[in-house]
Design a protein around this motif. Structure first.
Motif, mmCIF file in Angstrom:
data_model
loop_
_atom_site.group_PDB
_atom_site.id
_atom_site.type_symbol
_atom_site.label_atom_id
_atom_site.label_comp_id
_atom_site.label_asym_id
_atom_site.label_seq_id
_atom_site.Cartn_x
_atom_site.Cartn_y
_atom_site.Cartn_z
ATOM 1 N N ARG A 1 40.351 24.978 51.303
ATOM 2 C CA ARG A 1 40.218 23.874 52.129
ATOM 3 C C ARG A 1 41.035 22.793 52.043
ATOM 4 O O ARG A 1 41.271 22.236 51.141
ATOM 5 N N ALA A 2 41.366 22.028 53.130
ATOM 6 C CA ALA A 2 42.269 20.668 53.054
ATOM 7 C C ALA A 2 41.469 19.660 52.499
ATOM 8 O O ALA A 2 40.418 19.432 53.431
ATOM 9 N N VAL A 3 41.571 19.063 51.500
ATOM 10 C CA VAL A 3 40.761 17.905 51.106
ATOM 11 C C VAL A 3 41.371 16.603 50.763
ATOM 12 O O VAL A 3 40.655 15.731 50.926
ATOM 13 N N SER A 4 42.687 16.727 51.194
ATOM 14 C CA SER A 4 43.361 15.514 51.352
ATOM 15 C C SER A 4 44.459 15.850 52.158
ATOM 16 O O SER A 4 45.364 16.615 52.024
ATOM 17 N N ALA A 5 44.936 14.725 53.012
ATOM 18 C CA ALA A 5 46.025 14.854 53.887
ATOM 19 C C ALA A 5 46.811 13.499 54.372
ATOM 20 O O ALA A 5 46.029 12.597 54.187
ATOM 21 N N ALA A 6 47.954 13.463 54.463
ATOM 22 C CA ALA A 6 48.698 12.175 54.438
ATOM 23 C C ALA A 6 49.778 12.589 55.669
ATOM 24 O O ALA A 6 50.446 13.710 55.731
ATOM 25 N N GLY A 7 50.126 11.481 56.381
ATOM 26 C CA GLY A 7 51.413 11.669 57.381
ATOM 27 C C GLY A 7 51.776 10.334 57.692
ATOM 28 O O GLY A 7 50.910 9.149 57.732
ATOM 29 N N TYR A 8 52.659 10.220 58.916
ATOM 30 C CA TYR A 8 52.975 8.714 59.458
ATOM 31 C C TYR A 8 53.191 8.908 60.987
ATOM 32 O O TYR A 8 53.697 9.925 61.399
ATOM 33 N N GLN A 9 52.953 7.819 61.745
ATOM 34 C CA GLN A 9 53.507 7.789 63.012
ATOM 35 C C GLN A 9 54.649 6.676 63.104
ATOM 36 O O GLN A 9 54.657 5.744 62.395
ATOM 37 N N VAL A 10 55.644 7.395 63.672
ATOM 38 C CA VAL A 10 56.784 6.480 63.919
ATOM 39 C C VAL A 10 56.586 5.142 64.943
ATOM 40 O O VAL A 10 56.167 5.615 66.172
ATOM 41 N N TRP A 11 56.830 4.219 64.395
ATOM 42 C CA TRP A 11 56.543 2.894 65.300
ATOM 43 C C TRP A 11 57.755 2.500 65.846
ATOM 44 O O TRP A 11 58.938 2.582 65.212
ATOM 45 N N PRO A 12 57.868 1.468 66.904
ATOM 46 C CA PRO A 12 59.076 0.568 67.078
ATOM 47 C C PRO A 12 59.577 -0.124 66.135
ATOM 48 O O PRO A 12 58.734 -0.390 65.111
ATOM 49 N N GLY A 13 60.897 -0.131 65.773
ATOM 50 C CA GLY A 13 61.419 -0.917 64.661
ATOM 51 C C GLY A 13 61.593 0.067 63.497
ATOM 52 O O GLY A 13 61.840 -0.131 62.494
#
Length: 241
Positions: free
Chosen positions: A162-174
């Motif tokens: 089971r996935a117990v931790s996850a991370a990622g990002y959203q590309v913002w302006p700039g």
């Protein structure tokens, strides 16, 4: 005295998000602009971002901007990102924040080794990521906003898969990478957020992006600090009554 390059890049991100022409003033200064479509705050609210000792403020209307400008003599930059100070000076209905804004450069990044853990790279919309959101609860999931990431999701699993931790990002302006990290209840405090967060930050830096970490909770701020993030400012949003 020259401005810290990291502060300059962070300011460019928020100037773009204001969605009208605006620049941060010299230290101690505040620039107030009218921007109904501002990305600094929810629609119809006033948004404040303080970075490097000065601030920009977006207001939804001329009337709201006038109210804010009217109290600038009694509100310092620090007070503008303090909810209690703003409530005393203005007719405020609701407040969000303040949240610390932290950034890291390639030279300042301190990667966290996975050790015996395996970090999987999954599509952002993978069902295992959605399952982790359900396991973490709506408040934590909303704070991490993994449903908004545009990067892959970097995931650690438990012994049952089971996935117990996850991370990622959203590309913002700039060209900012707004990082989100989520860990399931029951396994927090074990360093999993640092491992998955580090994988996401490394991915963002390799793409030439500026990693951004926005957090209110001390635990989240400690995770960022462990990876070398520097807290450069604060963000506050408020709705005028």
């Amino acid at each position: 005295m020259s401005m810290d390059p990291l502060v300059m890049r962070a300011r460019e991100v928020w100037e773009d998000l204001a969605r009208v022409p605006v620049s941060f003033a010299p230290p101690g200064g505040v620039e107030v602009v009218v921007s109904p479509r501002s990305g600094l705050c929810p629609a119809g609210w006033v948004g404040v971002v303080a970075l490097g000792g000065s601030a920009i403020v977006t207001a939804p209307s001329d009337a709201a901007a006038g109210l804010v400008r009217g109290v600038l003599e009694e509100l310092s930059v620090e007070a503008l990102v303090d909810g209690d100070s703003v409530r005393k000076a203005l007719p405020v209905a609701r407040v969000l924040g303040p949240a610390a804004l932290a950034y890291v450069s390639p030279s300042g990044f301190r990667p966290v080794e996975a050790g015996a853990l395996t970090v999987d790279r999954l599509p952002a919309a993978h069902p295992d990521v959605r399952g982790l959101e359900r396991a973490a609860g709506p408040e934590a999931a909303g704070e991490a906003a993994l449903d908004e990431i545009t990067s892959p999701a970097f995931v650690v699993r438990d012994g049952h898969g089971r996935a117990v931790s996850a991370a990622g990002y959203q590309v913002w302006p700039g060209r900012a990478a707004h990082v989100g990290v989520l860990t399931a209840r029951g396994v927090r405090g074990r360093g999993l957020a640092r491992v998955t967060g580090s994988a996401a930050v490394a991915h963002a830096l390799s793409a030439g992006l500026l990693p951004q970490w926005r957090a209110r909770l001390p635990a989240s701020r400690r995770v960022a600090a462990a990876m070398g993030f520097e807290e450069l400012g604060l963000q506050l949003s408020f709705e005028l009554a």
